[in-house]
Design an enzyme around this catalytic site. Structure first.
Site: not given
Length: 151
Positions: A51, A58, A74
């Protein structure tokens, strides 16, 4: 042609993690079926970012789906790129849009969408969604349809 001949840097080597966000970690290889329309989907259930206000972590599942054009991302480089968000302060919506824009710039896909399924914080979960379609193509209709029917 083997993958090692395509100039890939991360694949087949010891994994080194970047602790700072960097789109430069992303690598591509040639799509061997550019004339076919087909979906490629990545589920990344262990995405983390911070955050930007509180510095709290988070957690999310990031879902990336795309219809490749000439280049494809890839997967190991994608993993390292997504890991680079680990110590990066960004709101959920910004992470999803940044991932989408970085992948569009990298691959120029026919169509691409990114969904973030973030775990609840403070009793609220956020699921941002962003999509892109190559301009002037039939994929614009797909993007509009999927965007307006997104739940």
């Amino acid at each position: 042609m083997e993958r090692k001949d395509e100039g890939l840097q991360a694949l087949g080597k010891k994994t080194e993690y970047s602790f700072e966000y960097s789109a430069k970690l992303l690598e591509t290889f040639d799509n061997k079926h550019p004339d076919n329309d087909y979906w490629v989907r990545f589920n990344c259930p262990e995405f983390t970012s911070l955050c930007p206000i509180t510095g709290q972590p988070d957690f999310a599942e990031i879902r990336i789906s795309y219809i490749p054009n000439v280049k494809m991302v890839e997967s190991k480089s994608l993993k390292l790129y997504l890991f680079s968000f680990r110590n990066h302060g960004e709101f959920h919506e910004d992470c999803v849009n940044k991932i989408m824009k970085d992948l569009v710039a990298l691959m120029e896909p026919k169509y691409l969408e990114v969904t973030g399924i973030f775990t609840p914080r403070g009793g609220i979960s956020i699921y941002p969604y962003a999509n892109y379609a190559m301009k002037g193509t039939k994929y614009e209709a797909l993007a509009e349809q999927r965007f307006f029917n997104h739940q």
